[in-house]
Write an enzyme that holds these catalytic residues in place. Structure first.
Site, mmCIF file in Angstrom:
data_model
loop_
_atom_site.group_PDB
_atom_site.id
_atom_site.type_symbol
_atom_site.label_atom_id
_atom_site.label_comp_id
_atom_site.label_asym_id
_atom_site.label_seq_id
_atom_site.Cartn_x
_atom_site.Cartn_y
_atom_site.Cartn_z
ATOM 1 N N SER A 1 26.690 35.576 43.846
ATOM 2 C CA SER A 1 27.332 36.770 43.675
ATOM 3 C C SER A 1 26.288 37.898 43.270
ATOM 4 C CB SER A 1 28.427 36.456 41.993
ATOM 5 O OG SER A 1 29.689 36.586 42.743
ATOM 6 N N LYS B 1 26.089 40.530 46.028
ATOM 7 C CA LYS B 1 27.080 41.904 45.309
ATOM 8 C C LYS B 1 26.006 43.074 44.938
ATOM 9 C CE LYS B 1 31.467 39.912 44.336
ATOM 10 N NZ LYS B 1 30.976 38.226 44.164
ATOM 11 N N SER C 1 32.368 41.720 38.843
ATOM 12 C CA SER C 1 31.808 40.884 39.566
ATOM 13 C C SER C 1 33.037 39.982 40.744
ATOM 14 C CB SER C 1 31.364 39.578 39.646
ATOM 15 O OG SER C 1 30.797 38.422 40.708
#
Length: 454
Positions: free
Chosen positions: A93, A96, A153
């Site tokens: 993640s 992101k 997240s």
């Protein structure tokens, strides 16, 4: 230009009229007069304490348990610690952060608004992993989805934003890879907005090519550096401990970053809380292991830490603490040259002026990361007037050349280098024809006697 001489370092005087590049080594701090430079030069190179401070422990001394790690100071870009930093791994993640960067950039440019309404589509509805359980047709603002993505997240929030910002996740991924290239992230490849493995994406929305998202720790650090420099308001989102996404949700979303300084009062998380830490992004998949890109600021110095492939959820934070402690314990940012400082008495050549040279000064302040305890870092300064030609009359503040400062820390890989313009510090009037005539005669005579001497 004038140079300093002591028993260990010898400098020569090179007249600016030669139009050549010159090199010097000198201990530099923000000075106000040549006398101060001389005083420091006399003692700087013999300072035993400074010599010891200019050597720092190696990364091996930290006993890190992970795949890769980087520690960077963002204003200079200096890498203070590097472990397998250029090897690309699955970033989970941490991907992101690029999604966040592009969305916020579009908001800043006015292409979208925080208050715009996003309607959830099938792709986001079907996205698995960390989520806020978005349903197709559900509506939320850009800011609500952005906060859920940055703090919790949420994969589905990232997909919804990507589709809203670019029309489809696939088109958004093109933007992600273009930005990565612009930022110099040479080991990065994105396939989605989330960091999920290809096999975990909804089947109908997987890329045709069987490839995966990859990033190196160094590339992650470069991305964080751009976020810090271009979007300093990132911490408005990443420093939140909790966020109530829907009024009807039984509990608020909890920030996945356990190291937030605000967690020092949380009974369960206070052992991870880190002074000055206000972001940035966690990550986990089976392939990636536990990852964390963190940033903290203390005593006016901000550091970026990236750890990839830690063994447990908690160890990604304890390993990050080791990395950040290494930076804050051993380094500081020091101003080594002040903007418009005349301490070095640099001179640039001038044609057809009442004076043949003009004083020049750096147009920007220079900062370097130095080991703690170093009073006067020894810099190499390289001046270059070869590409600039000044002809009188000359105004104050005109570019006359450049100066490149270089500083290297003993025991730390790589050198820090900054190049700034040298600008005129005074005005030079045009000389009259009579003065120019006699100056030409003088140059002609000097040339004749030079040939005779040879």
């Amino acid at each position: 230009m004038k140079f300093i001489k002591n028993e260990k370092t010898v400098f020569k005087k090179i007249t600016a009229s030669t139009f050549i590049t010159s090199m010097l080594i000198l201990p530099v701090t923000p000075f106000s007069s040549p006398a101060e430079i001389s005083a420091v030069a006399a003692e700087g190179t013999n300072d035993t304490a400074s010599a010891k401070a200019d050597s720092v422990p190696s990364a091996d001394s930290l006993n890190l348990h992970l795949k890769s790690a980087v520690l960077m100071e963002p204003t200079t870009g200096k890498v203070l610690l590097s472990v397998n930093a250029d090897t690309a791994y699955a970033p989970a993640s941490m991907t992101k952060m690029m999604t966040e960067y592009i969305v916020m950039d579009k908001v800043k440019k006015g292409e979208i608004s925080w208050n715009d309404t996003v309607t959830v589509k099938a792709n986001a509805d079907q996205t698995i992993g960390a989520s806020v359980h978005l349903a197709e047709g559900e509506q939320h603002t850009v800011k609500e989805l952005y906060t859920a993505m940055a703090l919790h997240s949420a994969n589905d929030a990232a997909v919804a934003l990507a589709e809203f910002a670019a029309g489809s996740e696939a088109e958004f991924v093109k933007l992600m890879n273009e930005e990565a290239q612009r930022m110099g992230m040479t080991k990065t490849q994105y396939i989605n907005a989330t960091g999920l493995d290809r096999s975990d994406m909804p089947a109908a929305f997987r890329p045709a090519e069987e490839k995966e998202t990859k990033m190196s720790a160094m590339d992650v650090a470069k991305l964080v550096q751009h976020i810090i420099q271009d979007q300093p308001e990132f911490s408005d989102f990443t420093s939140l401990q909790t966020y109530q996404f829907r009024e009807t949700d039984a509990e608020p979303l909890v920030n996945s970053d356990w190291m937030l300084e605000a967690n020092k009062n949380d009974p369960e998380l206070k052992k991870y809380a880190y002074e000055g830490l206000d972001g940035l992004k966690t990550g986990y998949t089976t392939n990636a292991g536990y990852c964390f890109a963190g940033t903290a600021e203390r005593d006016g110095m901000r550091l970026i830490s990236v750890v990839m492939g830690a063994e447990t959820m908690g160890s990604r934070f304890t390993e990050t603490k080791k990395v950040l402690d290494y930076g804050f314990d051993h380094f500081e940012v020091k101003q080594v040259v002040a903007a418009k400082s005349s301490a070095q008495e640099e001179k640039a050549p001038v044609l057809d002026g009442k004076e043949t040279e003009v004083s020049v000064v750096p147009d920007q302040t220079i900062h370097f990361v130095v080991p703690k305890g170093v009073k006067s870092p020894k810099l190499v300064a390289e001046t270059d007037f070869s590409n600039e030609g000044l002809t009188a009359p000359v105004k104050e503040g005109i570019k006359a050349g450049t100066v490149t400062y270089t500083y290297r820390i003993n025991g730390v890989e790589g050198a820090q280098t900054q190049t700034v313009n040298l600008v005129t510090a005074e005005e030079i009037e045009k000389a009259g024809w009579f003065r120019l005539m006699f100056r030409s005669i003088g140059h002609f005579s000097a040339g004749i006697f030079s040939d005779v001497n040879e």
